[in-house]
Design a protein around this motif. Structure first.
Motif, PDB file in Angstrom:
ATOM      1  N   PHE A   1     -22.513   5.245   0.782  1.00 57.38           N
ATOM      2  CA  PHE A   1     -22.639   4.113   1.698  1.00 57.38           C
ATOM      3  C   PHE A   1     -22.116   4.455   3.085  1.00 57.38           C
ATOM      4  CE2 PHE A   1     -22.144   2.137  -2.570  1.00 57.38           C
ATOM      5  CZ  PHE A   1     -23.406   1.579  -2.650  1.00 57.38           C
ATOM      6  N   ASP A   2     -21.156   5.366   3.156  1.00 56.65           N
ATOM      7  CA  ASP A   2     -20.568   5.773   4.439  1.00 56.65           C
ATOM      8  C   ASP A   2     -19.994   7.167   4.260  1.00 56.65           C
ATOM      9  OD1 ASP A   2     -19.140   6.180   6.769  1.00 56.65           O
ATOM     10  OD2 ASP A   2     -18.166   4.212   6.759  1.00 56.65           O
ATOM     11  N   ALA A   3     -20.555   8.134   4.956  1.00 52.58           N
ATOM     12  CA  ALA A   3     -20.126   9.528   4.806  1.00 52.58           C
ATOM     13  C   ALA A   3     -18.684   9.739   5.221  1.00 52.58           C
ATOM     14  CB  ALA A   3     -21.042  10.445   5.618  1.00 52.58           C
ATOM     15  N   ALA A   4     -18.115   8.795   5.985  1.00 56.99           N
ATOM     16  CA  ALA A   4     -16.719   8.922   6.410  1.00 56.99           C
ATOM     17  C   ALA A   4     -15.750   8.632   5.268  1.00 56.99           C
ATOM     18  CB  ALA A   4     -16.438   7.981   7.579  1.00 56.99           C
ATOM     19  N   LEU A   5     -16.248   8.027   4.191  1.00 54.02           N
ATOM     20  CA  LEU A   5     -15.397   7.707   3.038  1.00 54.02           C
ATOM     21  C   LEU A   5     -15.384   8.918   2.108  1.00 54.02           C
ATOM     22  CD1 LEU A   5     -16.670   4.069   2.335  1.00 54.02           C
ATOM     23  CD2 LEU A   5     -14.653   4.752   3.658  1.00 54.02           C
ATOM     24  N   LYS A   6     -14.292   9.660   2.090  1.00 59.58           N
ATOM     25  CA  LYS A   6     -14.215  10.909   1.346  1.00 59.58           C
ATOM     26  C   LYS A   6     -13.704  10.684  -0.076  1.00 59.58           C
ATOM     27  CE  LYS A   6     -15.518  13.272   4.940  1.00 59.58           C
ATOM     28  NZ  LYS A   6     -16.901  13.780   5.004  1.00 59.58           N
ATOM     29  N   THR A   7     -14.347  11.346  -1.020  1.00 60.09           N
ATOM     30  CA  THR A   7     -13.909  11.324  -2.418  1.00 60.09           C
ATOM     31  C   THR A   7     -14.097  12.725  -3.004  1.00 60.09           C
ATOM     32  OG1 THR A   7     -16.076  10.818  -3.385  1.00 60.09           O
ATOM     33  CG2 THR A   7     -14.743   8.942  -2.642  1.00 60.09           C
ATOM     34  N   LYS A   8     -13.669  12.900  -4.233  1.00 63.33           N
ATOM     35  CA  LYS A   8     -13.943  14.144  -4.943  1.00 63.33           C
ATOM     36  C   LYS A   8     -15.458  14.277  -5.168  1.00 63.33           C
ATOM     37  CE  LYS A   8      -9.663  15.342  -5.410  1.00 63.33           C
ATOM     38  NZ  LYS A   8      -9.158  16.414  -4.535  1.00 63.33           N
ATOM     39  N   PRO A   9     -15.971  15.481  -5.290  1.00 69.69           N
ATOM     40  CA  PRO A   9     -17.395  15.646  -5.602  1.00 69.69           C
ATOM     41  C   PRO A   9     -17.723  15.001  -6.951  1.00 69.69           C
ATOM     42  CG  PRO A   9     -16.406  17.732  -4.927  1.00 69.69           C
ATOM     43  CD  PRO A   9     -15.279  16.776  -5.119  1.00 69.69           C
ATOM     44  N   PRO A  10     -18.954  14.570  -7.143  1.00 71.17           N
ATOM     45  CA  PRO A  10     -19.344  13.987  -8.439  1.00 71.17           C
ATOM     46  C   PRO A  10     -19.041  14.934  -9.591  1.00 71.17           C
ATOM     47  CG  PRO A  10     -21.070  13.648  -6.808  1.00 71.17           C
ATOM     48  CD  PRO A  10     -20.058  14.555  -6.167  1.00 71.17           C
ATOM     49  N   SER A  11     -18.569  14.371 -10.690  1.00 77.93           N
ATOM     50  CA  SER A  11     -18.135  15.172 -11.839  1.00 77.93           C
ATOM     51  C   SER A  11     -19.213  15.333 -12.888  1.00 77.93           C
ATOM     52  CB  SER A  11     -16.928  14.496 -12.488  1.00 77.93           C
ATOM     53  OG  SER A  11     -17.298  13.208 -12.996  1.00 77.93           O
ATOM     54  N   GLY A  12     -20.362  14.693 -12.698  1.00 79.91           N
ATOM     55  CA  GLY A  12     -21.384  14.629 -13.741  1.00 79.91           C
ATOM     56  C   GLY A  12     -21.510  13.235 -14.310  1.00 79.91           C
ATOM     57  N   PHE A  13     -20.436  12.449 -14.194  1.00 83.24           N
ATOM     58  CA  PHE A  13     -20.502  11.042 -14.582  1.00 83.24           C
ATOM     59  C   PHE A  13     -21.352  10.305 -13.542  1.00 83.24           C
ATOM     60  CE2 PHE A  13     -18.794   6.681 -14.591  1.00 83.24           C
ATOM     61  CZ  PHE A  13     -18.944   6.378 -15.933  1.00 83.24           C
ATOM     62  N   PRO A  14     -22.205   9.359 -13.960  1.00 86.94           N
ATOM     63  CA  PRO A  14     -23.091   8.689 -13.009  1.00 86.94           C
ATOM     64  C   PRO A  14     -22.336   8.031 -11.850  1.00 86.94           C
ATOM     65  CG  PRO A  14     -23.745   8.184 -15.255  1.00 86.94           C
ATOM     66  CD  PRO A  14     -22.428   8.906 -15.352  1.00 86.94           C
ATOM     67  N   LEU A  15     -22.893   8.160 -10.654  1.00 88.98           N
ATOM     68  CA  LEU A  15     -22.347   7.451  -9.496  1.00 88.98           C
ATOM     69  C   LEU A  15     -22.810   6.006  -9.500  1.00 88.98           C
ATOM     70  CD1 LEU A  15     -22.945  10.179  -6.762  1.00 88.98           C
ATOM     71  CD2 LEU A  15     -20.834   9.701  -8.020  1.00 88.98           C
ATOM     72  N   LEU A  16     -24.011   5.788  -9.956  1.00 85.12           N
ATOM     73  CA  LEU A  16     -24.603   4.449 -10.041  1.00 85.12           C
ATOM     74  C   LEU A  16     -25.404   4.388 -11.323  1.00 85.12           C
ATOM     75  CD1 LEU A  16     -26.670   2.575  -7.321  1.00 85.12           C
ATOM     76  CD2 LEU A  16     -27.763   3.213  -9.480  1.00 85.12           C
TER      77      LEU A  16
END
Length: 577
Positions: A62-77
């Motif tokens: 939704f906003d590239a400025a919001l940083k998180t860990k890379p996806p782990s394989g668990f669904p994002l949505l």
């Protein structure tokens, strides 16, 4: 991929079950999140219900400025599209939940303190005002996910269960992310936590302490301002309203401080999430900077934890929780992860924050469904004196009813006991009163058998210690598992005397303990983990006994051991080896 979704719809006070999706939409990469959510939006506009979840790591979508860990394989949505949900009865516990293994915590207390020290450095530098720092607890799990859900989550106001092919999610969330109804959106962030007391008096003290806490008020106000800022992006001009501030809500293990904000909006499904996700209460302030700090400090992706779970309806209604108090089960690896966290500000103390994290895990550590028990009072009736210690029994039931939020009509109970008394035959009677969660009273009578002899009864010390944080030890209820286990382990004696984790004597399975040491008659204080018996309290009020901690060695070395309750009163016992 989606087998079923069950969630509590708080607005309608009902439970919805979604099955047999016509389509399932899943995003596994950041660049898929918005386009696929727009597909969900189009399907809802065509008349379908959408139910599912967004993981915390979906935020950069939704906003590239919001940083998180890379996806782990668990669904994002992950959303299923459904014709319509089925309204079902509230789920009840299908079996007693039992652990496969002990819990492991991602961070030791020293490691946690080191992370908090680094957060303090960023607070000192002015990079953030509050950081919601989290960690994971994990264990092996090969049980039934639905059994787990019904055992610890089905009483939560925003409970949700999602059964997938590879995973199951069991959420006991008390926190509303947003509710949408007739173009009015409502958010109810939580910030500020205190443990429940074990007795009503202790519970009231802890509630008052949280209500008076300047630190918790400041944290809540900070998040409230962030929520108002987020909702301002999609609200009709001039429609934002702070409906409640710093309200306290009671849950089985904690008190929570909440505030409520509402506004009018015409925002689409996608724009709602674009403006609001993730909820400010689980990031900190300011959101962008603080999520960057979280990303640098937390070692693992949060996955569903602190994401959201809920549904959109074709009528324009929606409800999503904040996925806290939430267990993620990996069916393939037979493991369970459970996130815990704390809001860190400048005056936070690392040891206290670590304790708060453990407190938030208590709901799943010992799942005890609150709907499956009744309160009890067992009262002695004699033709010569009527109901023995009736005022003490009524007060105890009234206090426990308030503690557990059971409706209780004391006047009705007194009237029914009065009518019953007119029908009783001469002789000693045992009158048993049950009060259920809906306020229903059940009264039964049995003849009290004559005492067989004045010889001491036999007792053993329990092999397994009781937990000081088991609230059912402090209230007389039908939840008697701890007592039944102790009795089953010692079938060769009349009763069993319990001790807590610290080796302190608490009570027997049916009575309070009184020991004579010289001229003193001593009973353990309630804080050791025991029921405040009515006859025990009567003896304290008369000054015949006094309170003091009794160790196992003191018990064995005492001059006499007595068990006391309001039905049998004094009964001497001897300990078996």
């Amino acid at each position: 991929m989606i087998k079923s979704i069950v969630l509590r719809y708080e607005r309608e006070n009902c439970w919805l079950k979604f099955e047999t999706p016509v389509e399932v939409i899943v995003a596994r990469s950041i660049d898929e999140v918005q386009p696929l959510l727009r597909e969900v939006e189009l399907m809802v506009e065509e008349g379908y219900y959408a139910a599912g979840f967004l993981s915390y790591e979906a935020a950069p979508g939704f906003d590239a400025a919001l940083k998180t860990k890379p996806p782990s394989g668990f669904p994002l949505l992950c959303f299923g599209l459904f014709e319509a949900p089925q309204q079902i009865e509230q789920p009840s516990a299908v079996a007693a939940y039992s652990a496969d293994s002990a819990w492991s915590t991602q961070l030791s207390q020293d490691e946690f303190s080191g992370k908090i020290a680094r957060i303090k450095d960023r607070l000192r530098a002015g990079d953030t005002y509050q950081v919601n720092f989290t960690m994971r607890r994990h264990k092996a799990f090969s049980g039934d996910p639905w059994e787990l859900f019904t055992g610890f989550a089905s009483d939560a106001p925003y409970a949700a269960f999602i059964d997938l092919e590879e995973y199951a999610i069991c959420s006991a969330s008390p926190e509303l992310f947003f509710d949408l109804h007739e173009r009015t959106i409502r958010l109810r962030p939580m910030k500020g936590t205190a443990p429940r007391g074990m007795t009503l008096a202790e519970d009231r003290q802890r509630k008052k302490r949280l209500q008076m806490s300047a630190k918790d008020h400041a944290e809540n106000a900070m998040i409230l301002d962030m929520i108002r800022n987020d909702i301002g992006k999609i609200a009709d001009v001039g429609s934002i309203s702070v409906d409640e501030s710093f309200q306290l809500e009671k849950y089985p293990t904690v008190w929570q401080m909440t505030s409520s904000v509402s506004a009018r909006t015409s925002a689409s499904v996608c724009n709602l999430m674009l403006s609001l996700f993730p909820c400010a209460s689980i990031t900190g302030a300011p959101k962008v900077n603080t999520m960057n700090i979280i990303n640098s400090l937390e070692d693992l992706p949060r996955e569903i934890y602190t994401g959201c779970m809920g549904f959109f309806s074709p009528k324009g209604d929606a409800q999503f929780n904040v996925a806290i108090r939430t267990a993620l089960i990996n069916k393939k690896s037979q493991s369970l992860n459970y996130g815990i966290g704390a809001g860190i500000v400048w005056d936070s103390v690392a040891d206290f924050e670590y304790e708060e994290c453990q407190l938030k895990a208590r709901v799943i550590n010992s799942p005890m469904p609150c709907s499956s028990f009744s309160l009890i009072e067992t009262i002695l009736w004699r033709a010569s004196g009527g109901y023995f210690l009736l005022e003490y029994h009524l007060k105890r039931m009234k206090d426990s009813a308030e503690y557990f939020d059971f409706p209780f009509d004391e006047t009705e109970l007194q009237a029914r006991l009065g009518k019953l008394e007119q029908t009783l035959d001469p002789g000693d009677m045992k009158v048993r009163v049950l009060l259920d969660r809906e306020g229903g009273l059940d009264i039964s009578v049995s003849t009290l058998p004559a005492k067989q002899s004045d010889e001491p009864q036999t007792a053993r010390l329990a092999e397994q210690a009781v937990s000081l944080i088991n609230p059912y030890l402090y209230h007389k209820t039908t939840r008697r598992e701890a007592y039944e286990r102790a009795q089953a382990a010692a079938p060769d004696c009349n009763d069993v005397i319990l001790t807590n984790e610290q080796g302190e004597v608490t009570e027997s399975t049916i009575a309070n303990v009184v020991v004579r040491s010289g001229t003193d008659l001593i009973t353990p204080p309630v804080a050791c983990g025991l029921l405040a018996g009515t006859f025990r309290q009567y003896l304290l009020d008369k000054g015949e006994i006094k309170e003091a901690v009794i160790s196992r060695s003191m018990l064995m070395e005492s001059d006499e051991i007595h068990l006391v309750n309001s039905v049998r009163q004094w009964q001497r016992v001897v300990l078996l080896d």
